[in-house]
Motif scaffolding. Structure first.
Motif, PDB file in Angstrom:
ATOM      1  N   GLU A 139       4.607  14.062 -12.247  1.00 15.62           N
ATOM      2  CA  GLU A 139       5.143  14.042 -13.607  1.00 15.62           C
ATOM      3  C   GLU A 139       4.132  14.588 -14.605  1.00 15.62           C
ATOM      4  N   ALA A 140       2.870  14.142 -14.467  1.00 20.57           N
ATOM      5  CA  ALA A 140       1.843  14.594 -15.400  1.00 20.57           C
ATOM      6  C   ALA A 140       1.605  16.099 -15.261  1.00 20.57           C
ATOM      7  N   PHE A 141       1.513  16.569 -14.029  1.00 18.57           N
ATOM      8  CA  PHE A 141       1.141  17.959 -13.789  1.00 18.57           C
ATOM      9  C   PHE A 141       2.262  18.921 -14.203  1.00 18.57           C
ATOM     10  N   VAL A 142       3.500  18.619 -13.825  1.00 23.35           N
ATOM     11  CA  VAL A 142       4.610  19.526 -14.171  1.00 23.35           C
ATOM     12  C   VAL A 142       4.754  19.618 -15.697  1.00 23.35           C
ATOM     13  N   ASP A 172      11.577   6.361 -25.124  1.00 25.46           N
ATOM     14  CA  ASP A 172      11.674   6.415 -26.578  1.00 25.46           C
ATOM     15  C   ASP A 172      10.509   7.213 -27.136  1.00 25.46           C
ATOM     16  N   VAL A 173       9.323   6.918 -26.607  1.00 26.79           N
ATOM     17  CA  VAL A 173       8.118   7.551 -27.133  1.00 26.79           C
ATOM     18  C   VAL A 173       8.165   9.054 -26.939  1.00 26.79           C
ATOM     19  N   LEU A 174       8.653   9.474 -25.792  1.00 24.25           N
ATOM     20  CA  LEU A 174       8.581  10.891 -25.467  1.00 24.25           C
ATOM     21  C   LEU A 174       9.860  11.638 -25.815  1.00 24.25           C
ATOM     22  N   GLY A 175      10.536  11.181 -26.856  1.00 24.53           N
ATOM     23  CA  GLY A 175      11.579  12.010 -27.428  1.00 24.53           C
ATOM     24  C   GLY A 175      12.954  11.831 -26.860  1.00 24.53           C
ATOM     25  N   GLN A 176      13.187  10.796 -26.071  1.00 25.49           N
ATOM     26  CA  GLN A 176      14.520  10.628 -25.477  1.00 25.49           C
ATOM     27  C   GLN A 176      15.577  10.527 -26.568  1.00 25.49           C
ATOM     28  N   ALA A 177      15.221   9.838 -27.654  1.00 24.14           N
ATOM     29  CA  ALA A 177      16.210   9.649 -28.715  1.00 24.14           C
ATOM     30  C   ALA A 177      16.638  10.986 -29.302  1.00 24.14           C
ATOM     31  N   GLN A 178      15.692  11.929 -29.396  1.00 27.25           N
ATOM     32  CA  GLN A 178      16.053  13.216 -30.001  1.00 27.25           C
ATOM     33  C   GLN A 178      16.890  14.076 -29.067  1.00 27.25           C
ATOM     34  N   ALA A 194       0.842  -1.209   0.000  1.00 26.16           N
ATOM     35  CA  ALA A 194       0.000   0.000   0.000  1.00 26.16           C
ATOM     36  C   ALA A 194       0.875   1.257   0.000  1.00 26.16           C
ATOM     37  N   ASP A 195       2.015   1.210   0.685  1.00 20.09           N
ATOM     38  CA  ASP A 195       2.950   2.347   0.670  1.00 20.09           C
ATOM     39  C   ASP A 195       3.410   2.637  -0.761  1.00 20.09           C
ATOM     40  N   VAL A 196       3.756   1.570  -1.482  1.00 22.67           N
ATOM     41  CA  VAL A 196       4.216   1.734  -2.874  1.00 22.67           C
ATOM     42  C   VAL A 196       3.108   2.350  -3.725  1.00 22.67           C
ATOM     43  N   ALA A 197       1.873   1.848  -3.548  1.00 26.76           N
ATOM     44  CA  ALA A 197       0.741   2.369  -4.333  1.00 26.76           C
ATOM     45  C   ALA A 197       0.516   3.854  -4.037  1.00 26.76           C
ATOM     46  N   ASP A 198       0.570   4.253  -2.750  1.00 24.45           N
ATOM     47  CA  ASP A 198       0.404   5.671  -2.368  1.00 24.45           C
ATOM     48  C   ASP A 198       1.479   6.533  -3.034  1.00 24.45           C
ATOM     49  N   ALA A 199       2.726   6.046  -2.966  1.00 26.49           N
ATOM     50  CA  ALA A 199       3.845   6.822  -3.509  1.00 26.49           C
ATOM     51  C   ALA A 199       3.715   6.973  -5.017  1.00 26.49           C
ATOM     52  N   ARG A 200       3.403   5.874  -5.709  1.00 27.51           N
ATOM     53  CA  ARG A 200       3.313   5.922  -7.177  1.00 27.51           C
ATOM     54  C   ARG A 200       2.165   6.825  -7.629  1.00 27.51           C
ATOM     55  N   ALA A 201       1.028   6.753  -6.918  1.00 28.16           N
ATOM     56  CA  ALA A 201      -0.119   7.598  -7.280  1.00 28.16           C
ATOM     57  C   ALA A 201       0.272   9.074  -7.187  1.00 28.16           C
ATOM     58  N   ARG A 202       1.018   9.415  -6.145  1.00 24.46           N
ATOM     59  CA  ARG A 202       1.439  10.798  -5.951  1.00 24.46           C
ATOM     60  C   ARG A 202       2.471  11.214  -7.012  1.00 24.46           C
ATOM     61  N   LEU A 203       3.472  10.359  -7.253  1.00 26.41           N
ATOM     62  CA  LEU A 203       4.569  10.728  -8.159  1.00 26.41           C
ATOM     63  C   LEU A 203       4.111  10.763  -9.619  1.00 26.41           C
ATOM     64  N   LYS A 204       3.116   9.965  -9.957  1.00 27.11           N
ATOM     65  CA  LYS A 204       2.543  10.048 -11.312  1.00 27.11           C
ATOM     66  C   LYS A 204       1.926  11.435 -11.527  1.00 27.11           C
ATOM     67  N   TRP A 205       1.235  11.921 -10.498  1.00 27.18           N
ATOM     68  CA  TRP A 205       0.625  13.252 -10.607  1.00 27.18           C
ATOM     69  C   TRP A 205       1.698  14.332 -10.770  1.00 27.18           C
ATOM     70  N   LEU A 265       4.984   7.576 -14.661  1.00 23.61           N
ATOM     71  CA  LEU A 265       3.783   7.808 -15.471  1.00 23.61           C
ATOM     72  C   LEU A 265       3.859   6.950 -16.731  1.00 23.61           C
ATOM     73  N   GLU A 266       2.770   6.240 -17.038  1.00 23.52           N
ATOM     74  CA  GLU A 266       2.725   5.417 -18.238  1.00 23.52           C
ATOM     75  C   GLU A 266       1.657   5.988 -19.155  1.00 23.52           C
ATOM     76  N   VAL A 267       2.082   6.393 -20.357  1.00 26.87           N
ATOM     77  CA  VAL A 267       1.183   7.219 -21.167  1.00 26.87           C
ATOM     78  C   VAL A 267      -0.043   6.481 -21.674  1.00 26.87           C
ATOM     79  N   ILE A 268       0.001   5.159 -21.745  1.00 31.76           N
ATOM     80  CA  ILE A 268      -1.215   4.443 -22.155  1.00 31.76           C
ATOM     81  C   ILE A 268      -2.121   4.204 -20.945  1.00 31.76           C
ATOM     82  N   GLU A 269      -1.554   3.659 -19.872  1.00 33.76           N
ATOM     83  CA  GLU A 269      -2.368   3.277 -18.715  1.00 33.76           C
ATOM     84  C   GLU A 269      -2.903   4.483 -17.953  1.00 33.76           C
ATOM     85  N   ASP A 270      -2.161   5.574 -17.942  1.00 32.70           N
ATOM     86  CA  ASP A 270      -2.515   6.709 -17.079  1.00 32.70           C
ATOM     87  C   ASP A 270      -3.200   7.840 -17.846  1.00 32.70           C
TER      88      ASP A 270
END
Length: 738
Positions: free
Chosen positions: A238-241, A671-677, A225-236, A687-692
């Motif tokens: 990344e998405a928000f910034v 790769d998807v979000l431009g790392q190669a460039q 549950a600690d991991v789930a709480d942390a990931r839910a927060r950290l996904k936000w 954050l996972e762009v399909i799942e989230d």
């Protein structure tokens, strides 16, 4: 700008120069904050062992396992002291599967003492197969001593692993997971000074834990549950910034002035529409209305036009360009290759007919001039094109990077159309936009269907229009995988199919991964190609020669690749378009924009070496006329391989949006979000762009509202700090290249 001393401290000041150097070189981590945002990839439960049967081949792995037995072998060796060498073989188990560890020479003494039967430890190394058994040669290891569930075990308790869950970090051969874990343990106390990028109202409204709490829970969780709480927060986070960065760019662009471009009634656009031999699809009409509404405003349009292969994007873009010319401006179409620029120029002038002959005998009264500008043009033609642009004689210019050069001046640039946006960087896009008296309107086109979430992240500074209908008269394309290694007669049948299409009056493409005059073995493998086959990729020059002398003998076979002189490339394309060649053996220079309706067959050699979206693009070159198309994907990959499964997915559907989801799920987010460039590490770690998709959409709404109310983000120092970290020089490029 507020600084965050604890998190901005260089790692060398905290961990020592040697460790910091390895972290910088191998993981790109420089500060305490970088390390705290290097999250565990997964967690092992103390007392449980890693499932060994699922280990990926040829990858660096970290596993938790138990020693089943250890045997020391002595053998004759001329190089060893006293002529005898030693080899330690240790078998580790998860209770079902087994993996062998091998240590040689002087490296056997410590593991021989440490790795006694029954000992549990973490092991890190590269997985290989030897004598049909999984093996880790000379792995690093860390004994798991002082387990809470084994109070009687002798040895020093390792404080780092006191929790019930053992974090396993993305690691390298030079820096094992447990060393990263110990470094995190050293810096974790400083986490309380982390400034929170999320506004309190947003965080509390969504029930998210604070940033310090999230960082502690992700690195040292007591429960799942600690991991789930942390990931839910950290996904936000990344998405928000990311969405705030994009919202600020949209906000800034919306403040810029632009000249409204409204087509005059009964002008060039009307004359063009009147001569069209077909009716626009509903989708083309809808998207055109969206574009014309944008062009009529006093702020620059920033629109992404994405559509299926063959959905008629060029027609929509051309009508937008004609509307701007009607309104007294000029339009520029930027293409990534000379072949594509020439193809666009040819198709635009053919579609416009006498409307493209401004100032010439036979030109219509509404006509304008359409010029081509590429780097390899002759001096006289180039001078004339530049003159036509600066005087305004040419309403439309189609070109490559040559359009961006300082010498190119426009009379009144009103619209920039960028084809295949992912091939261009922000500098190129902005250099062309800078040639207008005021910022011109911008239309970005891509034929690679993009899932909504990627459009919201990669192209988040653009409004999006989607063309998802194919024009009437387009034929379906049948796609089949040809397993050349398992069933060689299938390949022979593929060449028979090509001969049948040519006999019926049609033409064919054969696509190869490389040209053929490079060094052997330079063909790049894609990440999904994890099979051990080492043959260099098939080459255009070799394949064309073999086909002309063998299975396609007697047919008119021509070659096309990127290293040919531009005039030669254009001549080949003209001959093929005119039906004077039967088979075109080419590299991916034909991937986009090439339009030969009579071409009905395509054979893609070594198809497993191309990405999913690229295969879909290539396939879109056939079936462009009334006759049905066929695309044959030739591969030597075994049936069970991931590469073969990708090809099966391409053969199974013509839906580019479905394929783009498959492509995205099989590639790393970076790769998807431009790392190669950009060469930078992806800013997306959890954050996972399909799942989230839901989080990204909500973050976009929140970010847009916040920026509209407070563009300067006053009172949000944590958010400004996070934006600075995201928008360093490389990240700026990553945000826009997509």
């Amino acid at each position: 700008m507020d600084l965050v001393p604890a998190l901005e401290r260089p790692l060398k000041n905290v961990l020592g120069a040697a460790t910091a150097k390895v972290m910088a070189e191998h993981l790109g981590l420089h500060t305490v904050g970088d390390l705290l945002h290097h999250y565990p990839r997964r967690y092992e439960e103390r007392g449980q062992l890693t499932h060994l049967a699922d280990l990926p081949m040829d990858e660096h792995v970290t596993v938790v396992a138990q020693v089943a037995d250890a045997r020391l072998h002595t053998f004759a060796s001329a190089r060893a002291p006293r002529g005898k060498g030693q080899r330690l073989e240790v078998t580790i188990t998860d209770g079902s599967g087994r993996v062998q560890l091998v240590f040689f020479g002087n490296g056997v003494h410590k593991p021989h003492k440490d790795l006694l039967p029954g000992t549990r430890a973490m092991f890190a190394g590269k997985v290989s197969v030897f004598n049909r058994r999984l093996q880790l040669a000379h792995p690093a290891y860390e004994l798991l001593r002082g387990d809470p569930d084994e109070p009687g075990e002798q040895g020093e308790a390792v404080e780092s692993w006191a929790g019930a869950l053992i974090p396993l970090y993305p690691a390298t051969a030079k820096l094992e997971s447990w060393k990263i874990g110990k470094a995190v343990q050293t810096v974790l106390p400083g986490v309380q000074e982390a400034l929170d990028p999320l506004p309190d109202t947003l965080r509390e409204g969504r029930g998210l834990v604070s940033l310090p709490e999230a960082l502690v829970k992700i690195h040292r969780p007591q429960t799942k549950a600690d991991v789930a709480d942390a990931r839910a927060r950290l996904k936000w986070d990344e998405a928000f910034v990311l969405q705030v960065a994009l919202a600020r760019r949209r906000h800034t662009d919306a403040q810029l002035p632009a000249v409204p471009r409204v087509p005059r009634p009964d002008g060039l656009l009307t004359a063009f529409d009147d001569r069209l031999p077909f009716t626009l699809t509903e989708g083309q009409q809808r998207v055109s209305r969206e574009i014309f509404d944008d062009l009529a405003t006093e702020h620059p349009m920033h629109r992404l036009l994405q559509g299926e292969v063959g959905s008629g994007k060029t027609m929509v873009a051309l009508r937008a360009m004609l509307a701007v010319v009607d309104a007294g401006g000029q339009a520029a179409l930027l293409a990534p290759t000379e072949v594509l620029a020439q193809q666009h120029h040819r198709s635009v002038t053919e579609m416009m007919g006498e409307l493209a002959e401004g100032g010439m005998l036979g030109g219509s009264e509404h006509a304008t001039k359409v010029v081509l500008l590429t780097g390899s043009m002759g001096a006289a033609a180039r001078r004339q094109a530049l003159l036509d642009l600066v005087t305004g004689e040419a309403g439309i210019v189609i070109g490559t990077h040559a359009l961006i050069e300082d010498k190119v001046q426009f009379h009144d640039l009103g619209l920039v159309v960028v084809d295949e946006q992912h091939r261009f960087g922000v500098e190129q896009r902005d250099a062309l936009r800078g040639k207008g008296k005021q910022p011109p309107h911008l239309l970005v086109m891509t034929a690679t269907p993009i899932p909504r979430t990627v459009a919201m992240t990669v192209f988040g500074d653009l409004e999006t229009s989607v063309l998802d209908q194919l024009p009437a008269g387009r034929s379906p394309i049948a796609s089949h995988v040809v397993p050349a290694a398992d069933k060689p007669h299938f390949l022979a049948r593929a060449w028979e199919r090509v001969r049948e299409e040519v006999a019926a009056g049609h033409q064919a493409y054969v696509v190869c991964p490389r040209i053929g005059d490079e060094e052997e073995g330079t063909g790049k493998r894609t990440p999904a190609q994890d099979d051990a086959e080492k043959r260099p990729p098939l080459a255009v020059l070799d394949v064309a020669d073999q086909l002309a002398k063998g299975p396609l003998q007697g047919l008119r076979v021509e070659v096309l690749h990127g290293r040919m002189a531009p005039d030669d490339k254009d001549a080949v394309m003209r001959r093929f378009a005119a039906g004077d060649a039967d088979v075109l053996v080419a590299t991916t220079v034909i991937e986009v924009g090439v339009n030969v309706p009579n071409a009905t067959a395509m054979v893609i050699m070594d198809a497993d070496r191309f990405g999913v979206s690229q295969l879909h693009q290539l396939r879109g070159r056939v079936g462009r006329g009334a006759a049905p198309g066929v695309c044959l994907l030739v591969t030597e990959m075994p049936e069970a391989s991931p590469a073969r499964q990708r090809l099966n997915a391409v053969a199974a559907t013509l839906d580019g949006f479905e394929l783009s989801r498959i492509d995205l799920e099989q590639r790393r987010e970076g790769d998807v979000l431009g790392q190669a460039q950009s060469g930078a590490r992806s800013s997306l770690r959890v954050l996972e762009v399909i799942e989230d998709e839901e989080i990204i959409a909500e973050a976009r709404q929140e970010a847009t509202a916040l920026v509209a109310a407070d563009p300067d983000l006053t009172g949000l120092p944590g958010l400004r700090t996070a934006l600075d970290a995201l928008l360093d020089e490389e990240r700026e490029q990553y945000l826009e290249k997509g």
